[in-house]
Design a protein around this motif. Structure first.
Motif, PDB file in Angstrom:
ATOM      1  N   ILE A   2     -42.208 -15.145  -5.217  1.00 13.28           N
ATOM      2  CA  ILE A   2     -42.185 -13.806  -4.612  1.00 13.28           C
ATOM      3  C   ILE A   2     -41.561 -12.676  -5.737  1.00 13.28           C
ATOM      4  O   ILE A   2     -40.689 -13.110  -6.509  1.00 13.28           O
ATOM      5  CB  ILE A   2     -41.178 -13.831  -3.405  1.00 13.28           C
ATOM      6  N   ASN A   3     -42.302 -11.596  -5.873  1.00 12.77           N
ATOM      7  CA  ASN A   3     -41.772 -10.541  -6.764  1.00 12.77           C
ATOM      8  C   ASN A   3     -40.250 -10.158  -6.492  1.00 12.77           C
ATOM      9  O   ASN A   3     -39.856 -10.095  -5.227  1.00 12.77           O
ATOM     10  CB  ASN A   3     -42.585  -9.376  -6.611  1.00 12.77           C
ATOM     11  N   GLU A   4     -39.481 -10.086  -7.632  1.00 12.07           N
ATOM     12  CA  GLU A   4     -37.962  -9.889  -7.433  1.00 12.07           C
ATOM     13  C   GLU A   4     -37.728  -8.533  -6.745  1.00 12.07           C
ATOM     14  O   GLU A   4     -36.719  -8.217  -5.944  1.00 12.07           O
ATOM     15  CB  GLU A   4     -37.223  -9.936  -8.677  1.00 12.07           C
ATOM     16  N   SER A   5     -38.391  -7.471  -6.776  1.00 11.30           N
ATOM     17  CA  SER A   5     -38.434  -6.054  -6.250  1.00 11.30           C
ATOM     18  C   SER A   5     -38.852  -6.366  -4.666  1.00 11.30           C
ATOM     19  O   SER A   5     -37.905  -5.828  -3.836  1.00 11.30           O
ATOM     20  CB  SER A   5     -39.401  -5.114  -6.997  1.00 11.30           C
ATOM     21  N   VAL A   6     -39.555  -7.070  -4.349  1.00  3.20           N
ATOM     22  CA  VAL A   6     -40.056  -7.469  -2.975  1.00  3.20           C
ATOM     23  C   VAL A   6     -38.762  -8.152  -2.458  1.00  3.20           C
ATOM     24  O   VAL A   6     -38.582  -7.835  -1.143  1.00  3.20           O
ATOM     25  CB  VAL A   6     -41.191  -8.004  -2.595  1.00  3.20           C
ATOM     26  N   LEU A   7     -38.143  -9.028  -3.021  1.00  2.00           N
ATOM     27  CA  LEU A   7     -37.057  -9.894  -2.546  1.00  2.00           C
ATOM     28  C   LEU A   7     -35.886  -8.930  -2.404  1.00  2.00           C
ATOM     29  O   LEU A   7     -35.155  -8.946  -1.422  1.00  2.00           O
ATOM     30  CB  LEU A   7     -36.729 -10.971  -3.722  1.00  2.00           C
ATOM     31  N   GLY A   8     -35.599  -7.924  -3.235  1.00  2.00           N
ATOM     32  CA  GLY A   8     -34.511  -7.014  -3.258  1.00  2.00           C
ATOM     33  C   GLY A   8     -34.866  -6.139  -1.933  1.00  2.00           C
ATOM     34  O   GLY A   8     -33.739  -5.687  -1.259  1.00  2.00           O
ATOM     35  N   GLY A  12     -32.085  -6.249   0.997  1.00  4.27           N
ATOM     36  CA  GLY A  12     -31.611  -4.894   1.463  1.00  4.27           C
ATOM     37  C   GLY A  12     -31.862  -4.255   2.772  1.00  4.27           C
ATOM     38  O   GLY A  12     -30.855  -4.223   3.537  1.00  4.27           O
ATOM     39  N   ALA A  13     -32.881  -4.700   3.329  1.00  8.44           N
ATOM     40  CA  ALA A  13     -33.417  -4.075   4.550  1.00  8.44           C
ATOM     41  C   ALA A  13     -32.746  -4.895   5.601  1.00  8.44           C
ATOM     42  O   ALA A  13     -32.157  -4.332   6.654  1.00  8.44           O
ATOM     43  CB  ALA A  13     -35.006  -4.326   4.876  1.00  8.44           C
ATOM     44  N   TRP A  50     -21.619  -1.003  -4.057  1.00  4.15           N
ATOM     45  CA  TRP A  50     -23.099  -1.080  -4.268  1.00  4.15           C
ATOM     46  C   TRP A  50     -23.837  -0.009  -4.754  1.00  4.15           C
ATOM     47  O   TRP A  50     -24.858  -0.207  -5.579  1.00  4.15           O
ATOM     48  CB  TRP A  50     -23.458  -1.842  -3.054  1.00  4.15           C
ATOM     49  N   VAL A  51     -23.739   1.025  -4.060  1.00  2.00           N
ATOM     50  CA  VAL A  51     -24.363   2.242  -4.536  1.00  2.00           C
ATOM     51  C   VAL A  51     -24.261   2.724  -5.887  1.00  2.00           C
ATOM     52  O   VAL A  51     -25.234   2.794  -6.523  1.00  2.00           O
ATOM     53  CB  VAL A  51     -24.170   3.416  -3.391  1.00  2.00           C
ATOM     54  N   VAL A  56     -25.872   2.431 -11.528  1.00  2.00           N
ATOM     55  CA  VAL A  56     -25.620   1.986 -12.816  1.00  2.00           C
ATOM     56  C   VAL A  56     -26.906   1.250 -13.472  1.00  2.00           C
ATOM     57  O   VAL A  56     -27.282   1.361 -14.525  1.00  2.00           O
ATOM     58  CB  VAL A  56     -24.253   1.328 -13.149  1.00  2.00           C
ATOM     59  N   LYS A  57     -27.444   0.347 -12.510  1.00  4.81           N
ATOM     60  CA  LYS A  57     -28.602  -0.702 -12.977  1.00  4.81           C
ATOM     61  C   LYS A  57     -29.923   0.137 -12.804  1.00  4.81           C
ATOM     62  O   LYS A  57     -30.822  -0.358 -13.235  1.00  4.81           O
ATOM     63  CB  LYS A  57     -28.352  -1.838 -11.982  1.00  4.81           C
ATOM     64  N   ASP A  58     -29.770   1.328 -12.133  1.00  8.11           N
ATOM     65  CA  ASP A  58     -31.124   1.880 -11.752  1.00  8.11           C
ATOM     66  C   ASP A  58     -31.991   1.209 -10.953  1.00  8.11           C
ATOM     67  O   ASP A  58     -33.242   1.001 -11.323  1.00  8.11           O
ATOM     68  CB  ASP A  58     -31.959   2.169 -12.980  1.00  8.11           C
ATOM     69  N   GLU A  59     -31.453   0.613  -9.936  1.00 10.09           N
ATOM     70  CA  GLU A  59     -32.060  -0.191  -8.753  1.00 10.09           C
ATOM     71  C   GLU A  59     -32.415   0.376  -7.639  1.00 10.09           C
ATOM     72  O   GLU A  59     -31.154   0.549  -6.810  1.00 10.09           O
ATOM     73  CB  GLU A  59     -31.380  -1.581  -8.647  1.00 10.09           C
ATOM     74  N   LEU A  60     -33.357   1.104  -7.288  1.00  7.33           N
ATOM     75  CA  LEU A  60     -33.543   1.782  -6.106  1.00  7.33           C
ATOM     76  C   LEU A  60     -33.521   0.943  -5.207  1.00  7.33           C
ATOM     77  O   LEU A  60     -33.138   1.628  -3.879  1.00  7.33           O
ATOM     78  CB  LEU A  60     -34.898   2.510  -6.107  1.00  7.33           C
ATOM     79  N   PRO A  61     -33.868  -0.201  -4.761  1.00 12.12           N
ATOM     80  CA  PRO A  61     -33.435  -1.014  -3.535  1.00 12.12           C
ATOM     81  C   PRO A  61     -32.121  -1.012  -3.230  1.00 12.12           C
ATOM     82  O   PRO A  61     -32.015  -0.974  -1.927  1.00 12.12           O
ATOM     83  CB  PRO A  61     -34.465  -2.395  -3.846  1.00 12.12           C
ATOM     84  N   ILE A  62     -31.222  -1.266  -4.162  1.00 10.13           N
ATOM     85  CA  ILE A  62     -29.917  -1.387  -4.066  1.00 10.13           C
ATOM     86  C   ILE A  62     -29.480   0.072  -3.562  1.00 10.13           C
ATOM     87  O   ILE A  62     -28.509   0.123  -2.419  1.00 10.13           O
ATOM     88  CB  ILE A  62     -29.234  -1.956  -5.368  1.00 10.13           C
ATOM     89  N   ILE A  63     -29.818   0.811  -4.221  1.00 15.95           N
ATOM     90  CA  ILE A  63     -29.082   2.280  -4.017  1.00 15.95           C
ATOM     91  C   ILE A  63     -29.621   2.715  -2.307  1.00 15.95           C
ATOM     92  O   ILE A  63     -28.825   2.983  -1.560  1.00 15.95           O
ATOM     93  CB  ILE A  63     -29.747   3.378  -4.625  1.00 15.95           C
ATOM     94  N   LEU A  64     -30.811   2.463  -1.986  1.00 13.58           N
ATOM     95  CA  LEU A  64     -31.490   2.955  -0.972  1.00 13.58           C
ATOM     96  C   LEU A  64     -30.828   2.167   0.435  1.00 13.58           C
ATOM     97  O   LEU A  64     -30.495   2.508   1.443  1.00 13.58           O
ATOM     98  CB  LEU A  64     -32.741   2.992  -0.363  1.00 13.58           C
ATOM     99  N   SER A  65     -30.966   0.959   0.100  1.00 13.15           N
ATOM    100  CA  SER A  65     -30.742   0.023   1.377  1.00 13.15           C
ATOM    101  C   SER A  65     -28.993   0.284   1.469  1.00 13.15           C
ATOM    102  O   SER A  65     -28.521  -0.001   2.778  1.00 13.15           O
ATOM    103  CB  SER A  65     -30.560  -1.667   1.049  1.00 13.15           C
ATOM    104  N   ASN A  66     -28.240   0.186   0.625  1.00 14.13           N
ATOM    105  CA  ASN A  66     -26.546   0.476   0.882  1.00 14.13           C
ATOM    106  C   ASN A  66     -26.459   1.897   1.387  1.00 14.13           C
ATOM    107  O   ASN A  66     -25.515   2.243   2.215  1.00 14.13           O
ATOM    108  CB  ASN A  66     -25.992   0.077  -0.390  1.00 14.13           C
ATOM    109  N   VAL A  67     -27.234   2.961   0.859  1.00 10.43           N
ATOM    110  CA  VAL A  67     -26.837   4.435   1.414  1.00 10.43           C
ATOM    111  C   VAL A  67     -27.145   4.413   2.776  1.00 10.43           C
ATOM    112  O   VAL A  67     -26.416   4.842   3.775  1.00 10.43           O
ATOM    113  CB  VAL A  67     -27.713   5.250   0.811  1.00 10.43           C
TER     114      VAL A  67
END
Length: 87
Positions: A2-8, A12-13, A50-51, A56-67
């Motif tokens: 599985i793609n790591e972005s999809v996993l994230g 996150g969801a 986490w946001v 810091v890591k420029d990771e949109l899945p982390i930002i969006l899910s935690n917001v």
């Protein structure tokens, strides 16, 4: 594999919506007796970090899910303040 972005995004969801059943129950019953204020405050603080980490890591899945999780838990905190029994 599985793609790591999809996993994230999946992780996150799932974690972001985990508090929705609790929020729905509190709104329906207008009862927050079983909610821990300290737990909510610690959770919201952790989610905020986490946001920050996501930025810091420029990771949109982390930002969006935690917001989203912060918003859900802030609404739950608002319900806690609104519905708590005044002693």
């Amino acid at each position: 594999m599985i793609n790591e972005s999809v996993l994230g995004i999946i992780a996150g969801a799932l974690t972001s919506v985990s508090m929705l059943p609790q929020l729905i129950k509190v709104v329906k019953e207008k009862n927050v007796e079983d909610i821990s204020l300290l737990m909510l405050l610690v959770l919201i603080s952790g989610l905020a970090f986490w946001v920050w980490y996501g930025f810091v890591k420029d990771e949109l899945p982390i930002i969006l899910s935690n917001v989203f999780a912060i918003l859900v838990n802030m609404i739950l905190l608002g319900c806690y303040i609104l519905y708590r029994k005044k002693s």
